[in-house]
Design an enzyme around this catalytic site. Structure first.
Site, PDB file in Angstrom:
ATOM      1  N   HIS A 180       3.600   6.829  -6.779  1.00 20.21           N
ATOM      2  CA  HIS A 180       2.956   8.190  -7.057  1.00 20.21           C
ATOM      3  C   HIS A 180       3.766   9.258  -7.078  1.00 20.21           C
ATOM      4  O   HIS A 180       3.835  10.308  -7.968  1.00 20.21           O
ATOM      5  CB  HIS A 180       1.462   8.544  -6.071  1.00 20.21           C
ATOM      6  CG  HIS A 180       0.572   9.218  -6.399  1.00 20.21           C
ATOM      7  ND1 HIS A 180      -0.629   9.535  -5.868  1.00 20.21           N
ATOM      8  CD2 HIS A 180       0.493  10.029  -7.471  1.00 20.21           C
ATOM      9  CE1 HIS A 180      -1.147  10.401  -6.522  1.00 20.21           C
ATOM     10  NE2 HIS A 180      -0.724  10.931  -7.490  1.00 20.21           N
ATOM     11  N   HIS A 202       1.838   4.740  -2.500  1.00 21.90           N
ATOM     12  CA  HIS A 202       2.254   6.149  -2.515  1.00 21.90           C
ATOM     13  C   HIS A 202       3.375   6.689  -2.812  1.00 21.90           C
ATOM     14  O   HIS A 202       3.553   7.511  -3.475  1.00 21.90           O
ATOM     15  CB  HIS A 202       1.894   6.510  -1.033  1.00 21.90           C
ATOM     16  CG  HIS A 202       0.455   6.461  -0.477  1.00 21.90           C
ATOM     17  ND1 HIS A 202      -0.518   6.910  -1.197  1.00 21.90           N
ATOM     18  CD2 HIS A 202       0.138   5.910   0.591  1.00 21.90           C
ATOM     19  CE1 HIS A 202      -1.635   6.559  -0.597  1.00 21.90           C
ATOM     20  NE2 HIS A 202      -1.236   5.996   0.706  1.00 21.90           N
ATOM     21  N   HIS A 245       0.784  -1.192  -0.021  1.00 25.05           N
ATOM     22  CA  HIS A 245      -0.003  -0.128  -0.006  1.00 25.05           C
ATOM     23  C   HIS A 245       0.854   1.140  -0.008  1.00 25.05           C
ATOM     24  O   HIS A 245       0.836   2.162  -0.701  1.00 25.05           O
ATOM     25  CB  HIS A 245      -0.787   0.063   1.169  1.00 25.05           C
ATOM     26  CG  HIS A 245      -1.878   1.075   1.357  1.00 25.05           C
ATOM     27  ND1 HIS A 245      -3.229   1.287   1.223  1.00 25.05           N
ATOM     28  CD2 HIS A 245      -1.199   2.586   1.998  1.00 25.05           C
ATOM     29  CE1 HIS A 245      -3.892   2.330   1.723  1.00 25.05           C
ATOM     30  NE2 HIS A 245      -2.517   3.137   1.903  1.00 25.05           N
ATOM     31  N   GLU A 246       1.656   1.479   0.927  1.00 23.24           N
ATOM     32  CA  GLU A 246       2.481   2.511   0.972  1.00 23.24           C
ATOM     33  C   GLU A 246       3.485   2.688   0.166  1.00 23.24           C
ATOM     34  O   GLU A 246       3.895   3.970  -0.629  1.00 23.24           O
ATOM     35  CB  GLU A 246       3.485   2.397   2.260  1.00 23.24           C
ATOM     36  CG  GLU A 246       2.761   2.635   3.781  1.00 23.24           C
ATOM     37  CD  GLU A 246       1.614   3.872   3.812  1.00 23.24           C
ATOM     38  OE1 GLU A 246       1.906   4.703   2.971  1.00 23.24           O
ATOM     39  OE2 GLU A 246       0.562   3.825   4.297  1.00 23.24           O
TER      40      GLU A 246
END
Ligand SMILES: [Zn+2]
Length: 635
Positions: free
Chosen positions: A511, A508, A504-505
């Protein structure tokens, strides 16, 4: 304009955004500290990473103050320009101002979140109202707003690129949403509100950290550990030693996630589970110096007052108007669709757990501190799957290789570990990330383990955001987790949920790393808050795919790949306990909304307690959990 992140101090997922805009040339040598403060110097480190080996906690406050002065001087230069306002001399000039302050803020807030000490905590408290005032000095600057407005009104004839047009829109909107159109009295009140809120939100986070660190549960009877994984037993023994307990065999459990969650899952001692559960639920609610009730009440009141000044019904309406959801009705529309089915599912799950507890001979209603314990028992009975059996396949470096391997398979990214780059903590790992063609993409810092100096949860931030005004500035991003630290006898072994958090992280982080824009304030994760979870969800969904698991999930001792039957069990149990998981975070969402749909006429003087808000919501016919303390942290 790179000022939004300056006040974004602490959220469950902190996604600060900014970069390395051209630094203003040495300002009139005002601050004596400038000569010896690495936070104010140009950095000749490889890739321009922060020189963490030379930065002391004492450097941040003087650096903040000098950088605020530099930024104010740059703003003065923009408003003093005798030429008519243009996109270049106003909007872009504003965007490029504050480079040093942006750099100081990014580095400081990353360090204060992941590796704070007394000095950084004090600095954060001191600087919060100063940054809020600085932000107001810019956004409530009449001469500056006139120039922004002049450019904005000609926007259709300026032949701007789509990105420039977007920057102009965003800049104008930021001024308006910060009160630029209000009269003098309202603006004066707004400044007071912003300063007080900045201080309160800092205090709120500090209190939670203090209360988290102040609690401990001492266990002296091995039987109370139940089936707790050996790696976590060792961690608890080391924690007892670290805290100076002088006993032959004892273990300390804390309110840090890697400690509390496994204890609640495995300890057969119901009374101890209750102590730990209550310790967590009651953080900052113990009527002591770290109590947050009055702070919450005051913050809710101030936010309501500010939203009224801005012409909105309440704080939720104000905040949502600038996000994809747009209105509180839309938020409730989505929550309400999910709530009933999730609650029904959670009740079915509760019945299973209740039955399992009664089979244990306990004659009582299932309580909060029983939920995780019996969930593990039911999971084992239904799917023959337990967390302990999975952890050996999820050694932290193996999971990291899986995450990186997936990024290589999907985008050709290459990762090269560097041990020569300065870090803020020796446990950090640093990587150079390259594109498939070998060109430099980003620097990636990984900070895995839980420790008292780190706040709870998991998050990403950018130490330097991407931009491309005078040459391409590549990003420097960090991922921060609260995984169990390795011990003498065992490496860090992750749970399935931990491994998901890693993916998940990293979404980010991608991104931030893939950003390709001209302006820093539009880079990477600087998107509406309710869009920002999109890349992380995409990455999270890859984790359970059999071909991805096979890439990395090898037993840390034997090297044996994760057996197909275990993969099948993982996937068969994918929806297990999802009623509870969904209800848990939705309760927090409802509570968050409940605070923020209160309008400024609510009786805040009597609000005092969280309970009051929950009561208020029930009266309003909204759903909240039957548990008073439904607030959960979610990374
Ligand atoms: Zn996230």
């Amino acid at each position: 304009m790179k000022i939004n992140h300056l006040v974004a101090a602490s959220a469950a997922v902190l996604l600060v955004a900014c970069s390395e805009a051209p630094a203003p040339e040495a300002e009139e040598a005002a601050q004596p500290v400038a000569a010896s403060n690495p936070m104010l110097e140009d950095w000749d480190t490889p890739f321009g990473v922060p020189p963490f080996d030379r930065i002391e906690s004492e450097h941040y406050l003087p650096a903040f103050r000098a950088a605020i002065e530099m930024h104010a001087a740059e703003i003065d230069a923009i408003t003093a320009n005798a030429e008519a306002p243009t996109f270049d001399n106003t909007i872009e000039a504003l965007e490029l101002s504050g480079g040093k302050l942006s750099r100081v803020s990014r580095v400081f807030f990353a360090v204060d979140g992941a590796n704070s000490d007394d000095v950084t905590k004090e600095t954060a408290k001191t600087v919060a109202p100063e940054l809020a005032a600085h932000r107001d000095n810019i956004l409530l600057n009449k001469a500056l707003f006139e120039r922004v407005l002049a450019v904005y009104e000609q926007r259709d004839s300026l032949e701007l690129s789509p990105e420039q047009a977007h920057l102009l829109d965003e800049t104008h909107k930021q001024f308006v949403r910060s009160g630029a159109n209000l009269d003098d009295d309202a603006q004066a009140r707004l400044r007071e509100i912003n300063a007080e809120l900045a201080e309160l939100s800092q205090q709120f986070g500090d209190n939670v950290l203090e209360e988290t660190n102040n609690f401990e549960l001492l266990v002296t009877d091995k039987a109370d550990l139940g089936d707790l994984p050996a790696s976590l037993v060792a961690l608890a023994a080391e924690e007892a030693k670290r805290r100076g307990h002088d006993c032959e065999e004892c273990w300390v459990f804390t309110l840090q996630r890697p400690s509390i969650n496994p204890f609640l899952q495995y300890s057969p001692n119901r009374e101890m589970r209750k102590q730990l559960f209550d310790g967590y639920a009651m953080r900052a609610d113990n009527d002591n110096e770290f109590d947050n009730k009055a702070i919450i009440s005051r913050m809710v009141a101030l936010r309501a007052e500010r939203s009224a000044l801005m012409g909105y019904d309440n704080h939720a309406a104000f905040v949502l108007s600038d996000n994809m959801a747009e209105t509180p009705d839309n938020v409730y529309g989505l929550l309400d669709q999910v709530w009933q089915p999730a609650l029904e599912r959670a009740k079915v799950e509760r019945a299973d757990l209740q039955a399992m507890m009664e089979a244990d001979g306990i004659d009582d209603r299932l309580r909060g501190w029983d939920w995780r314990y019996y969930t593990e028992k039911v999971r084992k009975a239904k799917y023959d799957l337990d967390d302990d059996a999975l952890r050996p396949y999820f050694e932290v470096n193996a999971v990291r290789d899986g995450v990186f391997g997936l990024a290589t398979a999907l985008w050709g990214l290459q990762f090269e570990e560097r041990d020569d780059l300065p870090k803020w903590h020796p446990d950090q790992q640093v990587f150079v990330v390259k594109e498939a063609d070998g060109s430099h993409l980003a620097i990636l810092y990984m900070d895995y383990f839980s420790r008292p100096s780190k706040r709870g949860g998991a998050w990403m931030n950018a130490l330097r955001a991407q931009s491309n005004v005078d040459g391409f500035v590549t990003p420097i991003v960090t991922n921060n987790f609260n995984f169990p630290a390795p011990t003498e006898g065992s490496p860090s072994l992750l749970s399935l949920t931990n491994a998901e958090t890693f993916f998940h992280e990293f979404g980010h982080a991608l991104h931030g790393m893939f950003s390709n824009v001209r302006y820093e304030s539009l880079a990477g994760t600087s998107t509406p808050r309710d869009f920002v979870e999109f890349p992380s969800q995409v990455m999270e969904n890859w984790m359970r795919q059999p071909e991805v698991l096979r890439m990395f999930a090898n037993h840390y001792q034997t090297g044996e790949p994760i057996p197909q039957e275990v993969i099948d069990k993982i996937n068969a149990s994918a929806t297990f306990n999802q009623g509870f998981a969904t209800v848990e975070y939705m309760a927090a969402s409802y509570l968050d909304m409940a605070y923020h749909v209160l309008d400024s006429t609510a009786r805040f003087d009597r609000l005092g307690r969280v309970q009051y808000v929950v009561g208020h919501v029930e009266v309003a016919g909204r759903h909240v959990l039957d548990r008073r303390k439904a607030l959960v942290e979610r990374g």
